[in-house]
Design an enzyme around this catalytic site. Structure first.
Site, PDB file in Angstrom:
ATOM      1  N   LYS A 179       0.853  -1.191   0.000  1.00  0.00           N
ATOM      2  CA  LYS A 179       0.000   0.000   0.000  1.00  0.00           C
ATOM      3  C   LYS A 179       0.890   1.243   0.000  1.00  0.00           C
ATOM      4  O   LYS A 179       1.733   1.408   0.871  1.00  0.00           O
ATOM      5  CB  LYS A 179      -0.910  -0.008   1.225  1.00  0.00           C
ATOM      6  CG  LYS A 179      -1.709   1.276   1.383  1.00  0.00           C
ATOM      7  CD  LYS A 179      -2.751   1.176   2.470  1.00  0.00           C
ATOM      8  CE  LYS A 179      -3.404   2.522   2.711  1.00  0.00           C
ATOM      9  NZ  LYS A 179      -4.476   2.451   3.711  1.00  0.00           N
ATOM     10  N   LYS A 232      -2.324  -1.621  -3.770  1.00  0.00           N
ATOM     11  CA  LYS A 232      -3.189  -0.439  -3.681  1.00  0.00           C
ATOM     12  C   LYS A 232      -2.358   0.834  -3.776  1.00  0.00           C
ATOM     13  O   LYS A 232      -1.340   0.923  -3.099  1.00  0.00           O
ATOM     14  CB  LYS A 232      -3.909  -0.487  -2.329  1.00  0.00           C
ATOM     15  CG  LYS A 232      -4.694   0.754  -1.987  1.00  0.00           C
ATOM     16  CD  LYS A 232      -5.231   0.647  -0.601  1.00  0.00           C
ATOM     17  CE  LYS A 232      -5.942   1.945  -0.279  1.00  0.00           C
ATOM     18  NZ  LYS A 232      -6.325   2.039   1.096  1.00  0.00           N
TER      19      LYS A 232
HETATM   20  C1  PBG Z   1      -7.244   3.411   5.848  1.00  0.00           C
HETATM   21  C2  PBG Z   1      -7.554   3.333   4.407  1.00  0.00           C
HETATM   22  C3  PBG Z   1      -7.411   4.311   3.410  1.00  0.00           C
HETATM   23  C4  PBG Z   1      -7.941   3.757   2.237  1.00  0.00           C
HETATM   24  C5  PBG Z   1      -8.371   2.478   2.550  1.00  0.00           C
HETATM   25  N1  PBG Z   1      -8.105   2.225   3.883  1.00  0.00           N
HETATM   26  C6  PBG Z   1      -6.919   5.692   3.465  1.00  0.00           C
HETATM   27  C7  PBG Z   1      -5.525   6.003   3.756  1.00  0.00           C
HETATM   28  O1  PBG Z   1      -4.670   5.134   3.909  1.00  0.00           O
HETATM   29  O2  PBG Z   1      -5.271   7.200   3.862  1.00  0.00           O
HETATM   30  C8  PBG Z   1      -8.046   4.453   0.900  1.00  0.00           C
HETATM   31  C9  PBG Z   1      -9.107   3.946  -0.007  1.00  0.00           C
HETATM   32  C10 PBG Z   1      -9.472   4.857  -1.115  1.00  0.00           C
HETATM   33  O3  PBG Z   1      -8.833   5.905  -1.374  1.00  0.00           O
HETATM   34  O4  PBG Z   1     -10.441   4.525  -1.806  1.00  0.00           O
HETATM   35  N2  PBG Z   1      -5.916   3.477   6.186  1.00  0.00           N
END
Ligand code: PBG
Length: 306
Positions: A179, A232
């Site tokens: 991520k 992601k």
């Molecule tokens: C929580 C999380 C996030 C997303 C999914 N889980 C936000 C982040 O890490 O700031 C993003 C999902 C999206 O942008 O659709 N940590």
């Protein structure tokens, strides 16, 4: 003939629909940067789940907006937290729908970071305790899969141990394994009200420049017991989806994140792009790169089209 020789197909069963649960009754508040997506109270989320099921969508993933945020992210692991309540309601009213939960703290902390702040910085190991408690509380409330998205080191192992110790040896973990610290989460942070109040997430999320490190992060999560992995965002990282597909023989997901969705919607609303074709082409490219399933805000319209 095109149909006959097509290499990549889309099926609603490969989509996971993200849902945002909020307190209250009868709440259905559209997220301005994500047309067609809503902050919803529990009974509205149940309705949405019924619709997802009837469209043949593979499952949903729940995100929570708690009544109160605090320094300790208490709402994340409370037995009667917002996601826990939604899970119980969904599981009571709908059978045969796969329900995942996002396990993270940023929606529950007053400062918006994904972990516990000690001396002005996120404390990795202290945060693991919250994550493990959250995962167990989700499993207890009926989650079919827990999906940690916080990017702390060691969280998959900590969650696996806690699930096993509390009677949930069969609850799988979908790790947001690779991520990235991405600008494309912007609209989500409006939706989940989780923008960090100071600093950014670069000390725990990955540098978009690092592909080899992404493979190492995935490997570590698998060693710790992840059952499924995820890359992601999706479209800017198709090369890494492809690499992960070549290297790891486990179910592989990709998250077409909020910013990817909002860009297509914004261009479409301006008449600059054909929405349906952009939606289907983007989803096809993610599947072609090697993702088995896609978390996407297009799940409903794409399923309808299919
Ligand atoms: C929580 C999380 C996030 C997303 C999914 N889980 C936000 C982040 O890490 O700031 C993003 C999902 C999206 O942008 O659709 N940590």
């Amino acid at each position: 003939m095109r149909r006959l020789v097509r290499e990549t197909r889309l099926d609603p069963a490969q989509f996971i629909l993200p849902l945002f649960v909020c307190p209250g009754k009868g709440v259905r508040h559209e997220i301005s940067s994500m047309p067609g997506n809503f902050q919803m109270s529990v009974e509205e989320v149940v309705r949405e789940c019924a619709e997802a099921k009837s469209l043949g969508i593979g499952g949903v993933i729940l995100f929570g907006l708690p009544e109160m945020k605090d320094e300790l992210a208490s709402g994340a692991y409370a037995e009667d937290g917002i996601v826990q309540r939604a899970l119980r309601a969904i599981k009571q009213e709908i059978s045969g729908l796969l329900v995942m939960t996002d396990v993270c703290n940023c929606e529950y902390t007053s400062h918006g970071h994904c972990g516990k702040i000690v001396d002005g910085d996120v404390d990795n190991d202290e945060t693991l305790k919250w994550l493990a408690a959250t995962a167990v509380s989700h499993a207890r409330a009926g989650a079919d899969i827990v999906a940690p998205s916080d990017m702390m080191d060691g969280r998959v192992g900590a969650i696996r141990n806690a699930l096993d110790a509390n009677g949930f040896p069969n609850t799988p973990i979908l790790a947001y394994a690779a991520k990235f610290a991405s600008v494309f989460y912007g609209p989500f942070r409006e939706a989940a009200e989780s923008t960090p109040q100071f600093g950014d997430r670069r000390s725990y999320q990955m540098d978009p420049a690092n592909g080899r490190e992404a493979m190492r992060e995935i490997e570590l999560d698998l060693e710790e017991g992840a059952d499924m992995i995820m890359v992601k965002p999706a479209m800017p990282y198709l090369d890494l989806i492809y690499q992960a597909r070549q290297r790891f023989d486990v179910p592989l997901g990709a998250y077409q994140v909020s910013g990817e969705f909002s860009m297509i919607m914004a261009a479409a609303r301006n008449g600059w792009i054909d929405c349906e074709r952009a939606m289907m082409e983007s989803l096809t490219s993610i599947r072609r790169a090697g993702a088995d399933f896609v978390l996407t805000y297009f799940a409903k319209p794409a399923a309808r089209l299919l």
